[in-house]
Motif scaffolding. Structure first.
Motif, PDB file in Angstrom:
ATOM      1  N   ALA A  41       0.822  -1.205   0.000  1.00 39.16           N
ATOM      2  CA  ALA A  41       0.000   0.000   0.000  1.00 39.16           C
ATOM      3  C   ALA A  41       0.860   1.260   0.000  1.00 39.16           C
ATOM      4  O   ALA A  41       1.994   1.270   0.474  1.00 39.16           O
ATOM      5  N   GLY A  42       0.264   2.320  -0.546  1.00 37.47           N
ATOM      6  CA  GLY A  42       0.903   3.623  -0.509  1.00 37.47           C
ATOM      7  C   GLY A  42       1.867   3.901  -1.628  1.00 37.47           C
ATOM      8  O   GLY A  42       2.557   4.928  -1.616  1.00 37.47           O
ATOM      9  N   GLN A  43       1.912   3.022  -2.651  1.00 43.18           N
ATOM     10  CA  GLN A  43       2.859   3.216  -3.746  1.00 43.18           C
ATOM     11  C   GLN A  43       2.176   3.365  -5.112  1.00 43.18           C
ATOM     12  O   GLN A  43       2.843   3.642  -6.100  1.00 43.18           O
ATOM     13  N   THR A  44       0.857   3.170  -5.163  1.00 44.14           N
ATOM     14  CA  THR A  44       0.134   3.188  -6.427  1.00 44.14           C
ATOM     15  C   THR A  44      -1.041   4.142  -6.325  1.00 44.14           C
ATOM     16  O   THR A  44      -1.750   4.157  -5.321  1.00 44.14           O
ATOM     17  N   VAL A  45      -1.244   4.925  -7.374  1.00 45.56           N
ATOM     18  CA  VAL A  45      -2.325   5.907  -7.365  1.00 45.56           C
ATOM     19  C   VAL A  45      -2.947   5.972  -8.750  1.00 45.56           C
ATOM     20  O   VAL A  45      -2.273   5.804  -9.761  1.00 45.56           O
ATOM     21  N   ILE A  46      -4.267   6.189  -8.780  1.00 49.48           N
ATOM     22  CA  ILE A  46      -4.964   6.472 -10.029  1.00 49.48           C
ATOM     23  C   ILE A  46      -4.844   7.966 -10.290  1.00 49.48           C
ATOM     24  O   ILE A  46      -5.017   8.778  -9.379  1.00 49.48           O
ATOM     25  N   GLY A  47      -4.554   8.335 -11.550  1.00 52.04           N
ATOM     26  CA  GLY A  47      -4.348   9.755 -11.786  1.00 52.04           C
ATOM     27  C   GLY A  47      -4.794  10.236 -13.139  1.00 52.04           C
ATOM     28  O   GLY A  47      -5.979  10.238 -13.446  1.00 52.04           O
TER      29      GLY A  47
END
Length: 417
Positions: free
Chosen positions: A90-96
């Protein structure tokens, strides 16, 4: 009965993912869809989810939706992709943003950080058969930052080999940009080895996961990823133009300075302060207002992936592409078609390229007959097989029509039509 059809029906009966096909709009029609690796079918549940969001969340809550539920959605879905699709903590991937914008942001940030560390590191390594967007973005960054692009020429049926990368990288390499699965041939890169070679040379690596996310297992943390970008409208069924995802390894969050500074990436979103202060963690790589509505549909497919797991999806993908090659060998090879994808299933992603100089015309005619592949130069009919929504009998039906159409085209060329 045709033995190939009998085999397809046996495979469909034994398929542990077959029940999921009924969840996709249009899967019960006669249309053959060989383009799930460009734009996935919509799950019926995704349509219901989007409609509910429009009526209840947007329509009912209006701007009150910008509480933690909407503000956190890019990170919540990013973590789901990290957990279920690319195996990242967790905390390393984001939708953008779009794939192109995220590629630019991460590549530019990586190059700037490397040049700041060592002004001699002004080379970006990329292969000439990488997806056009990747090549165009890298050429643009090189021009902006006074860098040089070092090109690798590859076999169009393969991809970058460890030997080729080892020859290309060195003390001047800032960044290496590679695709996990070739958009053309479906060749699967040796990610751990290529990453190791780049790291040994002191370079950062940016992986393009667009043709693997949701089809081929990815182990971002275990493979030592620095950066990665992937789209969500192919095997994740997010819909046309659904936003891409970005992965940035945790220890790089404080090292990289993203080049598109916007208020959603600030430490205090509503302070509206005079200076830009980046947020901690993955949020610093976000720029503007998150495309909330465009994130809704993909959650339906993410739930399916979480339920069945990427290993089962990969097993069916291999079975589908292997079957397509077997049918092509029997039906299409006598007509001059060659398979321009790896025959070793471990080196092959979720699609198969069938090569013949008539395939541009064949593809156009197939679309008129409700068989939907796509075409890639030179002479490549690309058969994209989405494991969650494609059946073996559908493959049989589509390649049967392909044989018929190719015969027509060849007969016309010979003056017999």
């Amino acid at each position: 009965m045709d033995p190939l059809l009998a085999y397809a029906r046996r495979q469909d009966r034994a398929d542990g993912l077959a029940h999921l096909r009924a969840r996709f709009v249009g899967a019960d029609t006669d249309l053959v869809y060989f383009d799930g690796n460009s734009l996935g079918r919509p799950p019926a549940g995704a349509i219901e989810r989007v409609e509910r969001f429009l009526r209840e969340d947007w329509g009912g809550r209006l701007i009150r939706g910008w509480d933690e539920s909407w503000l956190n959605l890019p990170y919540e879905i990013g973590d789901r992709i990290g957990r279920a699709v690319i195996e990242a903590k967790a905390g390393q991937t984001v939708i953008g943003d779009s794939t192109t914008v995220l590629l630019y942001k991460l590549a530019r940030a990586a190059v700037d950080a490397q040049v700041a560390r060592d002004p001699q590191r002004r080379e970006i390594v990329i292969d000439r058969d990488n997806f056009p967007t990747d090549r165009y973005v890298i050429e643009g960054i090189a021009g902006e930052r006074g860098c040089r692009v070092r090109w690798i020429d590859v076999d169009l049926e393969r991809g970058v080999s460890p030997e080729q990368l080892a020859e290309a990288v060195g003390p001047h390499t800032a960044l290496v940009v590679l695709g996990h699965v070739s958009y053309r041939s479906a060749f699967v890169a040796d990610v751990p080895e290529l990453t190791r070679i780049a790291h040994d040379a002191g370079a950062l690596v940016l992986w393009d996961l667009c043709h693997s996310a949701g089809s081929v297992p990815v182990h971002a943390d275990r493979w030592g990823f620095d950066l990665a970008v992937g789209c969500t409208y192919k095997y994740l069924n997010g819909g046309p133009g659904s936003p891409a995802f970005a992965y940035v390894r945790e220890d790089l969050h404080g090292v990289l300075q993203q080049p598109v500074q916007g208020w959603f990436g600030t430490a205090d979103l509503f302070a509206m302060g005079p200076d830009y202060v980046p947020a901690p963690g993955i949020r610093r790589f976000v720029s503007g207002t998150a495309p909330i509505t465009a994130m809704i549909a993909m959650q339906e497919t993410l739930a399916m992936i979480e339920d069945v797991g990427m290993d089962a999806i990969r097993a069916k993908s291999i079975a589908l592409t292997s079957y397509a090659i077997d049918v092509a060998d029997e039906w299409l090879a006598p007509l001059g078609v060659t398979v321009a994808s790896p025959r070793d299933p471990g080196e092959r992603g979720g699609h198969v390229i069938l090569q013949h100089d008539a395939m541009r015309e064949v593809t156009a005619r197939l679309w008129q007959r409700d068989v939907i592949p796509d075409y890639r130069d030179v002479g490549g009919l690309r058969v994209g097989l989405a494991p969650l929504s494609t059946s073996f009998e559908e493959v049989h039906r589509g390649l049967d029509v392909t044989r018929e159409v190719l015969r027509e085209v060849l007969a016309e060329r010979a003056g017999l039509g």
